[in-house]
Design an enzyme around this catalytic site. Structure first.
Site, short mmCIF file in Angstrom:
data_model
loop_
_atom_site.label_atom_id
_atom_site.label_comp_id
_atom_site.label_asym_id
_atom_site.label_seq_id
_atom_site.Cartn_x
_atom_site.Cartn_y
_atom_site.Cartn_z
N HIS A 155 13.62 -42.55 -24.96
CA HIS A 155 13.11 -42.58 -23.38
C HIS A 155 14.44 -43.00 -22.68
O HIS A 155 15.33 -43.63 -23.15
CB HIS A 155 12.24 -43.41 -23.43
CG HIS A 155 12.25 -45.10 -23.57
ND1 HIS A 155 11.16 -45.90 -24.01
CD2 HIS A 155 13.31 -45.61 -22.98
CE1 HIS A 155 11.88 -47.05 -24.00
NE2 HIS A 155 12.98 -47.04 -23.53
N ASP A 159 13.73 -49.29 -13.66
CA ASP A 159 12.56 -49.43 -13.97
C ASP A 159 12.03 -51.23 -13.88
O ASP A 159 12.77 -51.81 -13.67
CB ASP A 159 12.17 -48.80 -15.39
CG ASP A 159 13.13 -49.43 -16.31
OD1 ASP A 159 13.88 -50.51 -16.15
OD2 ASP A 159 13.29 -48.91 -17.46
N ASN A 176 12.86 -43.91 -29.21
CA ASN A 176 12.19 -42.92 -28.98
C ASN A 176 12.88 -41.70 -28.12
O ASN A 176 12.00 -40.79 -27.59
CB ASN A 176 10.71 -43.00 -28.72
CG ASN A 176 10.51 -43.70 -27.27
OD1 ASN A 176 11.49 -43.79 -26.54
ND2 ASN A 176 9.39 -44.07 -27.04
N GLU A 180 8.95 -41.90 -21.04
CA GLU A 180 8.74 -41.63 -22.36
C GLU A 180 8.59 -40.31 -22.79
O GLU A 180 8.43 -39.55 -21.86
CB GLU A 180 7.24 -42.55 -22.56
CG GLU A 180 7.35 -44.05 -22.31
CD GLU A 180 7.87 -44.77 -23.25
OE1 GLU A 180 8.86 -44.43 -24.07
OE2 GLU A 180 7.55 -46.02 -23.55
C1 GLP Z 1 13.71 -50.48 -22.12
C2 GLP Z 1 14.39 -50.15 -21.01
C3 GLP Z 1 15.16 -49.02 -21.05
C4 GLP Z 1 16.38 -49.30 -22.10
C5 GLP Z 1 15.66 -49.30 -23.45
C6 GLP Z 1 16.65 -49.68 -24.62
O1 GLP Z 1 12.49 -50.42 -22.57
N1 GLP Z 1 13.14 -49.73 -20.13
O2 GLP Z 1 15.86 -48.68 -19.62
O3 GLP Z 1 17.44 -48.38 -21.85
O4 GLP Z 1 14.55 -49.89 -23.40
O5 GLP Z 1 16.76 -51.13 -24.41
P1 GLP Z 1 17.73 -51.89 -25.52
O6 GLP Z 1 19.01 -51.66 -25.01
O7 GLP Z 1 17.36 -53.18 -25.58
O8 GLP Z 1 17.82 -51.22 -26.87
#
Ligand code: GLP
Length: 260
Positions: free
Chosen positions: A138, A67, A136, A143
């Site tokens: 995702h 992403d 959440n 989402e």
């Molecule tokens: C972000 C990314 C995800 C990631 C998630 C968790 O928003 N788009 O690909 O897995 O959040 O992030 P973190 O590892 O910092 O908790």
């Protein structure tokens, strides 16, 4: 789904790195699906160490990131392209032209999504997909409420995600509310999937992913339908799991790998 219980985030990182390097050793020209976020940083560091020692090479690999924020240039310090360059690509021997991250600054974003999806398909699809998980549920930026058959497209970020990621932006800095993400169907087509989760903030999402009903309310729960998923959690992220007795502890999992 194979659920692997670790004590500490460090064990999640080292085991994740072991799986990634095993994949690359088995198939040096692997197509890797890569993730950003704080969770995989340690794992990337372990892989970098192996490359620096000369034990591993990514020279023949290609990578596709999950992403990217819309509205940030690739050299913006909060863009995911920048994150990948800093935390991984600049420190390993992958050729930068073989690394793909969605273009959140394209003139025609819709066309760039279609193009990204077809590049993945033309590469033969993702061999090994790394995932984190949002609070959440995702995956990528798919989402809650995302179509379980979705492909690469634009998504509006949920208020929860914007809040969670606000920590990376300074108070006066523009924080995007839109992103490009590969779709859930795109992720599901990967041949192997490894999801890493650490910390108590992820406990409810991990439980919903592994033990909840399959539902767009928790996009990661679709992974229950995938034949080759490893969900690697530390004690905090796994604290709400009800059926721990059926899951493998990291020590048993490691021994099993050595046996076969
Ligand atoms: C972000 C990314 C995800 C990631 C998630 C968790 O928003 N788009 O690909 O897995 O959040 O992030 P973190 O590892 O910092 O908790």
């Amino acid at each position: 789904m194979r659920i692997i219980l670790c004590d500490k985030p460090e064990d999640v990182a080292s085991y994740g790195a072991r799986l990634m390097s095993q994949q690359i050793k088995n198939k040096p020209d692997s197509v890797l699906g890569l993730a950003t976020g704080s969770t995989p940083i340690k794992m990337y560091q372990h892989v970098i160490e192996q490359v620096k020692k000369g034990d591993l090479s990514l020279a023949a690999c290609r990578s596709f990131n999950l992403d990217e924020y819309i509205g940030l240039t690739p050299d913006h310090s909060q863009s995911y392209r920048y994150f990948m360059q800093q935390n991984f690509f600049n420190q390993v021997d992958i050729a930068v032209e073989n690394t793909f991250v969605p273009d959140g600054f394209a003139d025609d974003i819709e066309a760039s999504c279609v193009d990204y999806e077809s590049k993945i398909q033309q590469s033969g699809g993702i061999d090994w997909q790394l995932l984190g998980i949002g609070v959440n549920g995702h995956i990528g930026f798919n989402e809650p409420g995302s179509s379980l058959r979705s492909r690469t497209r634009v998504k509006t970020l949920s208020s929860q995600t914007i809040e969670d990621n606000a920590r990376f932006f300074s108070a006066d800095e523009f924080q995007p509310q839109l992103a490009i993400t590969v779709g859930i169907e795109t992720i599901m087509q990967a041949r192997d999937i490894v999801l890493l989760a650490t910390g108590s903030a992820k406990a409810a999402a991990v439980k919903a992913t592994a033990e909840g009903p399959v539902s767009a309310s928790c996009p990661a729960s679709i992974l229950q339908f995938h034949p080759n998923v490893k969900l690697i959690v530390d004690a905090e992220a796994g604290q709400d799991l009800e059926h721990k007795q059926f899951y493998l502890r990291i020590e048993e999992e490691t021994q099993k790998l050595m046996r076969y």
